[in-house]
Design a protein around this motif. Sequence first.
Motif, mmCIF file in Angstrom:
data_model
loop_
_atom_site.group_PDB
_atom_site.id
_atom_site.type_symbol
_atom_site.label_atom_id
_atom_site.label_comp_id
_atom_site.label_asym_id
_atom_site.label_seq_id
_atom_site.Cartn_x
_atom_site.Cartn_y
_atom_site.Cartn_z
ATOM 1 N N ILE A 117 10.434 71.289 -17.214
ATOM 2 C CA ILE A 117 11.719 71.739 -16.700
ATOM 3 C C ILE A 117 12.685 70.554 -16.701
ATOM 4 N N PRO A 118 13.828 70.666 -17.366
ATOM 5 C CA PRO A 118 14.717 69.504 -17.534
ATOM 6 C C PRO A 118 15.167 68.878 -16.228
ATOM 7 N N HIS A 119 15.506 69.688 -15.234
ATOM 8 C CA HIS A 119 16.046 69.138 -13.979
ATOM 9 C C HIS A 119 14.968 68.808 -12.954
ATOM 10 N N ILE A 126 4.416 77.204 -18.133
ATOM 11 C CA ILE A 126 3.298 77.663 -18.951
ATOM 12 C C ILE A 126 3.322 79.185 -18.990
ATOM 13 N N GLY A 127 2.608 79.774 -19.926
ATOM 14 C CA GLY A 127 2.540 81.225 -19.955
ATOM 15 C C GLY A 127 2.339 81.775 -21.345
ATOM 16 N N PHE A 187 3.114 78.756 -9.625
ATOM 17 C CA PHE A 187 4.040 79.812 -9.212
ATOM 18 C C PHE A 187 4.153 80.852 -10.304
ATOM 19 N N ALA A 188 4.004 82.118 -9.934
ATOM 20 C CA ALA A 188 4.072 83.228 -10.880
ATOM 21 C C ALA A 188 5.466 83.839 -10.868
ATOM 22 N N ARG A 375 4.995 78.470 -13.420
ATOM 23 C CA ARG A 375 5.282 77.039 -13.261
ATOM 24 C C ARG A 375 4.083 76.366 -12.622
ATOM 25 N N GLN A 376 3.808 75.147 -13.067
ATOM 26 C CA GLN A 376 2.740 74.372 -12.437
ATOM 27 C C GLN A 376 3.233 72.963 -12.146
ATOM 28 N N CYS A 377 2.637 72.364 -11.121
ATOM 29 C CA CYS A 377 2.975 70.983 -10.777
ATOM 30 C C CYS A 377 1.743 70.294 -10.217
#
Length: 391
Positions: A117-119, A126-127, A187-188, A375-377
């Motif tokens: 994610i750029p920001h 992912i997905g 996050f889904a 999203r993953q972190c």
Amino acid sequence: MSLRKLGGFSRQVASYATIASSRASIQPLTHRPGSSVQFGAVVQGVGINKISDADFDIIKDALYRHQVLVFKAQHDVSPKAQYEITQRFDPQATASYGHGKTLDAKRSILHPDLKTIPHQPQVQVIGNGFVKDYEGLKDIQLRHPHHKTFHATVISEKDDLDFTRFYRWHIDAALYGLAPPVATTLFAAQVPRGRTQTIRYEDTGEQMTVPLGTTAFASGYTMYNLLSPEDKQFVLSTKVEYAPHPYVWMSGAKSRSDGLGLISEGKEVPLDSLPEIEQDKIQILPMCWRNPQDDRLALQIHPSAVRKLHLAGGKVIDDLEEVRAIVHRLQRPGIAPGFVYAHDWEEGDFVIFHNRSLLHSVVGAFAEDEVRLFRQCNIAGSSLPEGPRYF
């Protein structure tokens, strides 16, 4: 009133204040009939975008206790909030993504799966499927990892949408230079619904029906507890040496059908063909990692990245086929159907899992038009995991 009594009274008042300001409640997950899974919980009463210190204390305690935490209906959670709560589990951690960067990223097996994610560069998208516009990313094509790209054998094309496998059991970790992350968050944002798939265990003939695109979790504590007394002594006193630049090193090799480690066919990238190796970045870690809250021991090994075993007394096993066979024998009981938690994703689910006590795997095969947007972190740890106290 004496100062001692006054101090005790103040601490008691502070404790009451903490409880009063906390809204988070923890409820253990209800697992499917016949399941032996003993981990996982739902967190209610809080939103990820704004978590008080008191609520976070409850959440952190619950993560070490339950390993997987599920927050429902977090539709508005921002990438910034996702990064902030991920780092909160290890405040001294740097901003480096947990897998780190390799000098030869395009050769890494992780390379096709990651979009930043750029920001909020610590958060990855992912997905599966085409996404026109998401969080500053334009016209992105996501590809859900499919076992046919990584396994030595594959499910036939005619069975592909009905049957599936664990893609790769792993820990989120660079295993070279950077310490493994404490926690990973998922996050889904968009989830395809309406069908299930059946996981095949090719070695035993067992099967397990799971939701499409589930994330599968297996507990390192269970893996340890299932061991014989002799094997417990072995894992308590043995360390694992991981390959340098492991995700480049393993890029030519293929996986077992259960996703739990690689087959030895001599297809690993030779050491002299890897990016420059810095010896002090090669990691030799305990087989068992200790829970800092209650001292439970997890058999915590990334089976695809192992290269050598360092035994008590100084002996080193460096025959790769033997190393892999030993690790597979130790871990395999813990991924039996009864011990695997397969999360049934719904849009808005936010999941935190303790990356230092679990293995997890991508699962499933999607049709081209089935869009899955996640999203993953995870953030490289500030220190290496702790092993058993007495070895």
